[in-house]
Design a protein around this motif. Structure first.
Motif, PDB file in Angstrom:
ATOM      1  N   MET A 171      -5.561  34.889   5.383  1.00  0.00           N
ATOM      2  CA  MET A 171      -6.847  35.171   4.728  1.00  0.00           C
ATOM      3  C   MET A 171      -6.642  35.946   3.434  1.00  0.00           C
ATOM      4  SD  MET A 171      -9.238  36.122   8.027  1.00  0.00           S
ATOM      5  CE  MET A 171     -10.686  36.396   7.012  1.00  0.00           C
TER       6      MET A 171
ATOM      7  N   GLN B 219      -9.769  30.037   3.185  1.00  0.00           N
ATOM      8  CA  GLN B 219     -10.144  31.061   2.207  1.00  0.00           C
ATOM      9  C   GLN B 219     -10.060  30.539   0.776  1.00  0.00           C
ATOM     10  OE1 GLN B 219     -11.645  33.333   4.601  1.00  0.00           O
ATOM     11  NE2 GLN B 219     -11.253  34.462   2.739  1.00  0.00           N
TER      12      GLN B 219
ATOM     13  N   ASN C 225     -15.209  43.813  -0.249  1.00  0.00           N
ATOM     14  CA  ASN C 225     -14.299  42.847   0.363  1.00  0.00           C
ATOM     15  C   ASN C 225     -12.959  43.488   0.735  1.00  0.00           C
ATOM     16  OD1 ASN C 225     -13.687  39.990   1.048  1.00  0.00           O
ATOM     17  ND2 ASN C 225     -12.097  40.261  -0.507  1.00  0.00           N
TER      18      ASN C 225
ATOM     19  N   SER D  91      -7.876  34.811  -7.456  1.00  0.00           N
ATOM     20  CA  SER D  91      -7.999  36.069  -8.190  1.00  0.00           C
ATOM     21  C   SER D  91      -6.886  36.234  -9.212  1.00  0.00           C
ATOM     22  CB  SER D  91      -7.979  37.253  -7.218  1.00  0.00           C
ATOM     23  OG  SER D  91      -9.050  37.177  -6.309  1.00  0.00           O
TER      24      SER D  91
ATOM     25  N   GLY E 179     -12.665  30.619  -2.304  1.00  0.00           N
ATOM     26  CA  GLY E 179     -12.289  31.043  -3.651  1.00  0.00           C
ATOM     27  C   GLY E 179     -12.653  30.005  -4.704  1.00  0.00           C
TER      28      GLY E 179
ATOM     29  N   GLY F 212      -7.388  34.379  -0.236  1.00  0.00           N
ATOM     30  CA  GLY F 212      -8.365  35.033  -1.091  1.00  0.00           C
ATOM     31  C   GLY F 212      -7.801  35.456  -2.439  1.00  0.00           C
TER      32      GLY F 212
END
Length: 627
Positions: free
Chosen positions: A160, A33, A262, A168, A37, A164
Motif C-alpha cells: 500500500m 493503490q 494520509n 507522488s 493514485g 501510494g
C-alpha cells in the motif's frame, strides 16, 4: 524438522513458496493503490473517485464467490508446485494488461485487470494453505502459518505504501512507472515459483465439477463435516470481518478522530499490521510448537479488551487537525491508542494462526483444498457483510467510528462466547494451556515418532494428576486419555477431561462394568484412527519410580494390534500434583517456579509383538534417571 520457524526461511521446501506468497500480496496492493493514485493524477472528479471506491472492492471480491469452489477442486487435483507456477504465469499476463491500462490511462481496462487479479487470488488461495501440511511436519504448522500471516500483513502494508508513493514521486512518468512496477513484481513471483519443489497432489483422480453453484454448496457442506473444523472456518471468517471493519474505517479514523491525514492513516495501519505479524510469530513459542487451539480464546478476549479500551481512549472527534506522525505522538492519550492498536493486532494473530493450523491438521488431506475453497467463499461473504454494515452504520444510523469499534468489541465477545459454547474444546484447551504453561516450562523430544494420522497407542509412566494435560500440550494431535476414574472426577479438571473425551477406568474389583466399558471405548477410538494414551502402571507413582506395567495394555493390543509409542515424563516428581510428601497430608508446592518438565517419545513398537514387560523397559530407558 526445523528447530525454529525462522529456520524454514532457509529451506527450499518453504522459502520459495513464502516469497511467492509475499510478492503476490505485495503486488496486489501496489496495483490497487496505484489505481487510486492514477485517479488523483488524472484529477478525476470526486464522483468518479467515489464510483471507483465503490466498484473496486466488489470487482476484486466477486471471483471469490464465483470460482472458489472450482479453485479448491483444481488445487486438490493438480500437483501444488505446478499450480503455483501456473498462477504466477497468469499473474504476469494480468499485469501486462494492467501496465497497458496505466500507459493508456484506461480505467475500464484497469478494472478488468483488477477482476482478473481477483481470479488469480482465488486460484492461489486454496493451494496457499493446502501446501503447508504437505511440506511441513505437524509440529511446524503453527510456525509456518505464523510466518505466512506475518509475511502477508507486512506485504500488504508495504504494498500500500509503495503503490501510494508511485504517483507522488514519478511525475509525468508515473503511469509508466506504475505499469513497470507491477509487471516487474509479477515476473519476480514467477521466477521465484520455479524454485518451489514438487509437493504432490491431494486427489489426482478427482473429477472436477465445473458448476460453481452446486460445487459451492458441496464444499460448504464438506467444511461442516467436523464440528471443530466448521467452527475454525467460522473463526477465520470472523477474523476477516474484524479486519475489514478496520480496513474500511481507519482511513477516516485517522483524520476525524486522531487529527491527521494520509500519513497518519498509514502509521495506524502499520501499528495494527505489525501487531498482527508479531502475534502470528509468537504463536509458535506460546504453543510449544503444537497446534494449540487454546490460544484462540486468549486471542478473542484480548481483541475485545483492546477494542473496548480503544473506544474509551478516544470516543470523540480530534481536537487538533493536520497532524503528522510527530505531532500525533505529542498529543495527550496518544500512547494509549498506540498500545490499543498494536494490542488488537497482536491478539488477532493469536486468534487466527491456530485456527488455520487446526483446519490443516484436522481436515483429511484429500479434502483440504476444497475446504479452503469453502473458507474463501465464506470469507468473502463476511468481507461484504462487514463493508455493508459499516456503510449502513455510518451513513444511515450516523454512528461515529469509535462507536463502531465499541459495537465490534461487543460483537467479538458474543461471537467468541458462542463459538466456545458450541465447541468446548477451544475453552478446554485454553484452560489446560494456562495450567500447563503457568506451572511448568515444557520441553518435548521425539515427537516426530507420533504418526501424522491413523491409530496408535501411547504408553507412559504416571507421575501426577497433571500428566494427561502435560502430555496433550506436547503431542501435536488430539489424544484420548484413559485415566483412573477418581482422577477423572476431580472438580474443574473433570470438565476438561470430559471435553477432551478422556476415558475413565476402574479396577476389576472396584467396578468391572466400568473397566469393560473403558476397554470397549479404547477399541472403538483406535478403530476410528485416533490416538489413545494409557498409563499401564494403573496408579500414580508413590515413590517417583515406575511400577510394573499391568496386563491391560496387552488386552488392548490383543483386540487391535496398532503401533505403540512409548513415552516418558521427566521431572514431574515433586510437583504440587504428584504424591511426593503426601505424608504431610497436603500437596507440595513446586520447589522451583515453572520448573522444566520433559516429554520424551520413543520409536513406535509393533503392537502385535509388544508385551507389558517390553514396553515398561522402553519407558524406563526413555525416562533415564529423572522422574
Amino acid at each position: 524438522m526445523s528447530s525454529s520457524q525462522f529456520q524454514l526461511l532457509k529451506q527450499r521446501r518453504f522459502a520459495p513458496f513464502f516469497a511467492v506468497q509475499c510478492l503476490n500480496a505485495f503486488n496486489d496492493n501496489v496495483f490497487r493503490q496505484a489505481i487510486i493514485g492514477l485517479l488523483f493524477w488524472l484529477q478525476a472528479t470526486p464522483s468518479e473517485r467515489t464510483l471507483y471506491a465503490s466498484l473496486a472492492p466488489a470487482i476484486f471480491i466477486l471471483p471469490y464467490f464465483l470460482f472458489s469452489a472450482t479453485a479448491g477442486q483444481i488445487a486438490e487435483k493438480l500437483e501444488k508446485a505446478k499450480l503455483i507456477r501456473i498462477t504466477t504465469v497468469m499473474g504476469v499476463a494480468i499485469m501486462l494488461v494492467a501496465a497497458l491500462g496505466f500507459a493508456l490511462h484506461h480505467l475500464p481496462l484497469l478494472l478488468a485487470a483488477l477482476f482478473a487479479t481477483g481470479v488469480h487470488s482465488t486460484l492461489f488461495g486454496p493451494v496457499k494453505y493446502s501446501i503447508l501440511p504437505a511440506v511441513l511436519h505437524p509440529r511446524e504448522l503453527t510456525g509456518g502459518n505464523g510466518l505466512v500471516e506475518m509475511g502477508t500483513s507486512v506485504s500488504i502494508l508495504v504494498g500500500m505504501i509503495v503503490g501510494g508513493l508511485i504517483f507522488s514521486i514519478g511525475g509525468t512518468a508515473s503511469p509508466w512507472l506504475a505499469g513497470a512496477a507491477v509487471l516487474a513484481f509479477a515476473l519476480a513471483a514467477w521466477l521465484m515459483s520455479r524454485a518451489i519443489p514438487d509437493a504432490g497432489a491431494n486427489a489426482p483422480d478427482l473429477r472436477i465439477n465445473w458448476n460453481p453453484f452446486t460445487e459451492s454448496a458441496a464444499v460448504l457442506r464438506l467444511a461442516r463435516k467436523q464440528l471443530a473444523v466448521r467452527n475454525a472456518v467460522l473463526g477465520v471468517s470472523w477474523f476477516w470481518f474484524v479486519g475489514t471493519v478496520f480496513a474500511t474505517q481507519l482511513p477516516d479514523y485517522a483524520p476525524l478522530n486522531l487529527g491527521g491525514g494520509n500519513t497518519l492513516y498509514v502509521f495506524v495501519l502499520a501499528l495494527f499490521s505489525i501487531g498482527t505479524g508479531v502475534g502470528s510469530m509468537l504463536c509458535e513459542k506460546l504453543s510449544a510448537r503444537t497446534v494449540e487451539i487454546g490460544l484462540v480464546p486468549l486471542g478473542a478476549f484480548g481483541m475485545s479488551a483492546f477494542l473496548f479500551d480503544l473506544y474509551f481512549a478516544r470516543s470523540g472527534m480530534a481536537v487538533a487537525t493536520n497532524l503528522d506522525i510527530a505531532g500525533f505522538l505529542h498529543q495527550p492519550g496518544t500512547w494509549r491508542i498506540i498500545i490499543d492498536l498494536v494490542g488488537i493486532g497482536l491478539f488477532t494473530g493469536f486468534f487466527v494462526v491456530p485456527l488455520f493450523a487446526l483446519i490443516q491438521s484436522r481436515t483429511p488431506k484429500t479434502e483440504l483444498s476444497r475446504v479452503i475453497g469453502a473458507l474463501n467463499i465464506q470469507n468473502s461473504g463476511f468481507v461484504v457483510a462487514a463493508s455493508m454494515i459499516c456503510l449502513a452504520l455510518r451513513e444511515w444510523a450516523h454512528w461515529s467510528i469509535p462507536q463502531i469499534f465499541l459495537a465490534l468489541a461487543v460483537a467479538n465477545t458474543l461471537v467468541a462466547i458462542w463459538i466456545f459454547t458450541i465447541v468446548p474444546e477451544f475453552l478446554m484447551r485454553f484452560l489446560s494451556w494456562l495450567l500447563v504453561r503457568g506451572l511448568y516450562r515444557l520441553r518435548v523430544q521425539g515427537m516426530d515418532h507420533i504418526p501424522d494420522e491413523g491409530a496408535a497407542l501411547i504408553v507412559c509412566n504416571h507421575v501426577s494428576f497433571m500428566d494427561a494435560l502435560v502430555l496433550s500440550a506436547g503431542i501435536p494431535r488430539p489424544v484420548r486419555f484413559v485415566m483412573y476414574y477418581k482422577i477423572f472426577e476431580i472438580p474443574v479438571m473433570k470438565w476438561i477431561f470430559k471435553t477432551a473425551k478422556a476415558i475413565p477406568i476402574a479396577g476389576a474389583r472396584e467396578n468391572p462394568e466400568l473397566m469393560q466399558r473403558a476397554f470397549d471405548a479404547v477399541d472403538a477410538a483406535l478403530a476410528e484412527g485416533e490416538l489413545v494414551c494409557i498409563f499401564p502402571e494403573g496408579a500414580l507413582t508413590k515413590d517417583g519410580g515406575i511400577a510394573p506395567f499391568k496386563s491391560g495394555v496387552e488386552k488392548v493390543l490383543e483386540r487391535r494390534p496398532v503401533p505403540v509409542i512409548p513415552m516418558a515424563l521427566r521431572n514431574m516428581w515433586g510437583s504440587m500434583w504428584s504424591r511426593r510428601d503426601s505424608r504431610l497430608g497436603r500437596m507440595r508446592v513446586p520447589r522451583r517456579l515453572r520448573a522444566y518438565v520433559e516429554v520424551v517419545a520413543g520409536t513406535p513398537v509393533d503392537g502385535a509383538a509388544a508385551t507389558a514387560e517390553s514396553l515398561e523397559a522402553k519407558v524406563r530407558a526413555l525416562r533415564g534417571d529423572a522422574a
